[in-house]
Design an enzyme around this catalytic site. Structure first.
Site, PDB file in Angstrom:
ATOM      1  N   GLY A  43      35.429  43.978  47.683  1.00 12.72           N
ATOM      2  CA  GLY A  43      35.862  43.917  46.296  1.00 12.72           C
ATOM      3  C   GLY A  43      35.377  44.993  45.722  1.00 12.72           C
ATOM      4  O   GLY A  43      35.566  44.941  43.843  1.00 12.72           O
ATOM      5  N   GLU A  98      28.570  41.831  42.105  1.00  9.89           N
ATOM      6  CA  GLU A  98      29.716  41.391  42.289  1.00  9.89           C
ATOM      7  C   GLU A  98      31.004  41.391  41.432  1.00  9.89           C
ATOM      8  O   GLU A  98      30.864  41.988  39.998  1.00  9.89           O
ATOM      9  CB  GLU A  98      30.173  39.859  41.896  1.00  9.89           C
ATOM     10  CG  GLU A  98      29.410  38.444  42.778  1.00  9.89           C
ATOM     11  CD  GLU A  98      30.526  38.005  43.882  1.00  9.89           C
ATOM     12  OE1 GLU A  98      31.431  39.330  44.048  1.00  9.89           O
ATOM     13  OE2 GLU A  98      30.027  37.291  44.286  1.00  9.89           O
ATOM     14  N   ASP A 102      34.358  33.244  40.748  1.00 11.41           N
ATOM     15  CA  ASP A 102      35.331  32.372  40.679  1.00 11.41           C
ATOM     16  C   ASP A 102      34.690  30.970  40.222  1.00 11.41           C
ATOM     17  O   ASP A 102      34.273  30.120  39.721  1.00 11.41           O
ATOM     18  CB  ASP A 102      36.243  32.278  41.218  1.00 11.41           C
ATOM     19  CG  ASP A 102      37.350  31.231  41.419  1.00 11.41           C
ATOM     20  OD1 ASP A 102      37.471  30.498  40.362  1.00 11.41           O
ATOM     21  OD2 ASP A 102      38.019  31.343  42.661  1.00 11.41           O
ATOM     22  N   LYS A 130      35.386  34.609  35.700  1.00  9.04           N
ATOM     23  CA  LYS A 130      36.404  33.693  35.866  1.00  9.04           C
ATOM     24  C   LYS A 130      36.285  32.048  35.708  1.00  9.04           C
ATOM     25  O   LYS A 130      36.058  31.557  36.878  1.00  9.04           O
ATOM     26  CB  LYS A 130      37.845  33.688  36.664  1.00  9.04           C
ATOM     27  CG  LYS A 130      38.863  33.848  36.477  1.00  9.04           C
ATOM     28  CD  LYS A 130      40.085  34.081  37.542  1.00  9.04           C
ATOM     29  CE  LYS A 130      39.674  32.854  38.964  1.00  9.04           C
ATOM     30  NZ  LYS A 130      40.455  34.177  40.272  1.00  9.04           N
ATOM     31  N   PHE A 151      45.303  35.103  39.049  1.00  7.09           N
ATOM     32  CA  PHE A 151      45.050  35.920  40.086  1.00  7.09           C
ATOM     33  C   PHE A 151      44.953  37.253  39.504  1.00  7.09           C
ATOM     34  O   PHE A 151      46.217  37.379  39.067  1.00  7.09           O
ATOM     35  CB  PHE A 151      46.015  35.759  41.298  1.00  7.09           C
ATOM     36  CG  PHE A 151      45.148  36.144  42.468  1.00  7.09           C
ATOM     37  CD1 PHE A 151      43.350  35.627  42.992  1.00  7.09           C
ATOM     38  CD2 PHE A 151      45.098  37.115  43.107  1.00  7.09           C
ATOM     39  CE1 PHE A 151      42.528  35.680  44.054  1.00  7.09           C
ATOM     40  CE2 PHE A 151      44.627  37.400  44.168  1.00  7.09           C
ATOM     41  CZ  PHE A 151      43.657  36.723  44.912  1.00  7.09           C
TER      42      PHE A 151
HETATM   43  P1  5GP Z   1      33.841  32.231  44.000  1.00  9.94           P
HETATM   44  O1  5GP Z   1      32.824  31.692  45.060  1.00  9.94           O
HETATM   45  O2  5GP Z   1      32.989  32.766  43.037  1.00  9.94           O
HETATM   46  O3  5GP Z   1      34.549  31.336  44.085  1.00  9.94           O
HETATM   47  O4  5GP Z   1      34.543  33.438  44.729  1.00  9.94           O
HETATM   48  C1  5GP Z   1      34.074  34.486  44.711  1.00  9.94           C
HETATM   49  C2  5GP Z   1      34.958  35.269  45.582  1.00  9.94           C
HETATM   50  O5  5GP Z   1      36.626  35.120  45.247  1.00  9.94           O
HETATM   51  C3  5GP Z   1      35.073  37.429  44.600  1.00  9.94           C
HETATM   52  O6  5GP Z   1      34.676  38.118  45.129  1.00  9.94           O
HETATM   53  C4  5GP Z   1      36.525  37.567  45.222  1.00  9.94           C
HETATM   54  O7  5GP Z   1      36.343  37.796  46.511  1.00  9.94           O
HETATM   55  C5  5GP Z   1      37.707  35.856  45.166  1.00  9.94           C
HETATM   56  N1  5GP Z   1      37.959  35.786  44.346  1.00  9.94           N
HETATM   57  C6  5GP Z   1      38.748  35.077  43.168  1.00  9.94           C
HETATM   58  N2  5GP Z   1      39.107  35.103  41.942  1.00  9.94           N
HETATM   59  C7  5GP Z   1      39.471  35.942  42.718  1.00  9.94           C
HETATM   60  C8  5GP Z   1      41.167  36.826  41.439  1.00  9.94           C
HETATM   61  O8  5GP Z   1      41.227  36.716  40.175  1.00  9.94           O
HETATM   62  N3  5GP Z   1      41.609  38.214  42.321  1.00  9.94           N
HETATM   63  C9  5GP Z   1      40.670  38.393  43.453  1.00  9.94           C
HETATM   64  N4  5GP Z   1      41.235  39.392  43.681  1.00  9.94           N
HETATM   65  N5  5GP Z   1      39.573  37.914  44.310  1.00  9.94           N
HETATM   66  C10 5GP Z   1      39.306  36.556  43.500  1.00  9.94           C
END
Ligand code: 5GP
Length: 177
Positions: A43, A98, A102, A130, A151
């Site tokens: 991403g 990054e 999330d 986020k 999202f």
């Molecule tokens: P975390 O381990 O922080 O939950 O995951 C982060 C990853 O989840 C990001 O690098 C991304 O790939 C995915 N992700 C989390 N929220 C979103 C979102 O709102 N949109 C998209 N496209 N990917 C997200």
């Protein structure tokens, strides 16, 4: 069948000016040092490329690809390395780049991996923060934008490998048809 409506959350102009300011801030903070930027695929590819282009200090670049397993769209602490760091990290100033943080599980695992390789310093730059679903308290030193909920796709971010090529960032709303 799933269908979507989407609305622009951050326009391409807003993104470009924010990324330019982030790059200036990072260049100022690391002036006189040689920074190792580690991008988290997939991403991050558009953000990473723009960020590097706007920076005016010498940088080296590397990438990692991580997979995190959890229920539905939420990741878990079980993070697996699909592609690891290839450049030497020991004694280096590292900035992890990054797309979006999330739950924080992915970033937390990566920071631990980099620290275990004896980096001199490890900081984080995330285009989107986020924080609503944050499970692990991870430090973000440079943040592009804060996202309250929902999202998001575009500017590298996907839904099921779609929408990465958009230049703007959208909030995606699922509708049943
Ligand atoms: P975390 O381990 O922080 O939950 O995951 C982060 C990853 O989840 C990001 O690098 C991304 O790939 C995915 N992700 C989390 N929220 C979103 C979102 O709102 N949109 C998209 N496209 N990917 C997200």
């Amino acid at each position: 069948m799933k269908d979507f409506t989407k609305e622009v959350l951050f326009s391409r102009d807003a993104i470009q000016s924010r990324v330019q300011r982030l790059a200036e801030e990072i260049s100022r903070d690391y002036h006189g040092k040689e920074l190792l930027l580690i991008g988290v695929l997939n991403g991050v590819f558009m953000f990473f490329s723009d960020l590097v282009k706007y920076m005016d200090i010498p940088v080296k670049v590397d990438f990692v690809r991580l997979a995190s397993y959890g229920s539905g769209t939420t990741s878990s602490g079980d993070v697996r390395v699909l592609k690891g760091i290839e450049l030497s990290v020991a004694g280096r100033d590292v900035l992890v780049v990054e797309d979006i943080v999330d739950t924080g599980y992915t970033l937390d695992a990566l920071i631990k991996i980099i620290k275990a390789k004896n980096a001199d310093s490890v900081k984080v730059c995330a285009l989107l923060d986020k924080s609503e679903r944050r499970m692990v308290d991870v430090p973000i030193d440079y943040t592009g934008f804060t996202v309250e909920q929902g999202f998001v796709v575009g500017y590298g971010l996907d839904y099921d490998e779609q929408f990465r090529y958009f230049q703007d960032i959208y909030t995606l709303h699922e509708i049943s048809v």
